[in-house]
Design an enzyme around this catalytic site. Structure first.
Site, PDB file in Angstrom:
ATOM      1  N   ARG A 125      -3.707  -9.904   5.199  1.00 45.70           N
ATOM      2  CA  ARG A 125      -4.166  -9.917   3.872  1.00 45.70           C
ATOM      3  C   ARG A 125      -3.010  -9.542   2.873  1.00 45.70           C
ATOM      4  NH1 ARG A 125      -6.789  -6.290   0.249  1.00 45.70           N
ATOM      5  NH2 ARG A 125      -8.708  -7.428  -0.968  1.00 45.70           N
TER       6      ARG A 125
ATOM      7  N   LYS B 174       0.763  -1.218  -0.069  1.00 48.34           N
ATOM      8  CA  LYS B 174       0.009   0.094   0.017  1.00 48.34           C
ATOM      9  C   LYS B 174       0.800   1.011  -0.126  1.00 48.34           C
ATOM     10  CE  LYS B 174      -4.397  -1.498   1.537  1.00 48.34           C
ATOM     11  NZ  LYS B 174      -5.633  -1.488   2.613  1.00 48.34           N
TER      12      LYS B 174
END
Length: 286
Positions: free
Chosen positions: A266, A232
């Protein structure tokens, strides 16, 4: 320090003796922020899923609507057409791997549960579809509740928090209370603080440092914590690299999140996460 991780599904219990569960990401879209997570058709989706299972994934997370900043919403029928054949294909080869569906729509989740899916991953925390909570309660599936601000189109326009941990906790706790009022058991609720969703770097880091306080501070402490950090923009802000080059940064952030209390990570890179968790499990096992 090491604790077994248990996930209560609708019809069975999934358990691992490792320090964290691995959720592998499969995006049946053409616009997810990390291009290597995308699959273009059913066969590629099934192939990717089976590879992740072989690499050590505990859970598969399938999505057909990108939630990256600026992304457009996808019609529910298109989501169904993208997801159901992949779920059905996975179930032909593996009857037990928990399958999570990243959707905000009850009609999509219902179709996927009928095809063999087990977990709802809802970035709206069951707000976007008024029928979703009743469906989750009736079926007994677990639900991942994520915090975000606004929609994909505007969520990065307001990223400041006076106290990110308190504000995010208050929101997630209110959504958990709503779930319980609908008959969803506390041990079927999973919290996701929503790293990168309407948050600046400072807020993301505060949430990462305190991920255990958020889940264990609610109710009887039975909710699990999912951390979705993989490649991210928070990692890019710290490394100065693009998502494509942020595997090592992701591993570092995930190690910290597990030590800080994450139950599920995740990830895009299951093989690397599997090695990381095996080593970390050995270190933490006293």
């Amino acid at each position: 320090m090491l604790k077994d991780k248990t996930l209560n599904l609708k019809d069975r219990i999934y358990k691992t003796n490792k320090c964290c569960m691995i959720m592998g990401i499969i995006n049946a879209t053409n616009d997810s922020f990390y291009s290597k997570s995308r699959v273009s058709d059913k066969n590629q989706g099934i192939e990717s899923a089976l590879k992740m299972i072989e690499q050590g994934a505990d859970i598969l997370d399938l999505g057909a609507e990108s939630s990256r900043p600026g992304a457009d919403y996808v019609d529910s029928q298109l989501e169904i057409e993208r997801l159901v054949p992949i779920v059905e294909g996975i179930r032909k080869y593996d009857k037990n791997i928990p399958i999570s569906i990243d959707t905000r729509k009850k009609i999509v989740m219902e179709s996927c549960v009928n095809a063999g899916a087990d977990i709802l991953n809802d970035i709206s925390a069951l707000e976007d579809d008024e029928d979703m909570a009743d469906f989750v309660a009736e079926t007994g599936i677990p639900a991942i509740l994520m915090h975000k601000r606004g929609t994909s189109k505007n969520m990065m326009q307001n990223t400041h928090y006076d106290d990110a941990v308190k504000e995010v906790s208050d929101y997630l706790y209110s959504r958990a209370d709503f779930c319980k009022s609908k008959g969803i058991a506390e041990d079927k609720i999973i919290f996701d603080v929503g790293i990168g969703f309407g948050k600046d770097l400072k807020s993301n880091l505060q949430l990462l440092r305190n991920c255990d306080k958020i889940s264990k501070g609610y109710g009887n402490g039975n909710c699990l914590t999912l951390m979705a950090l993989s490649r991210k923009s928070m990692i890019s802000a710290l490394t100065g690299k693009t998502a494509d080059d942020n595997l090592f940064g992701t591993i570092t952030a995930n190690v910290f999140s597990i030590i800080a209390g994450a139950d599920i990570v995740r990830v895009h890179d299951v093989d690397a996460a599997f090695d990381m968790i095996n080593v970390l499990t050995g270190i933490l096992d006293e």
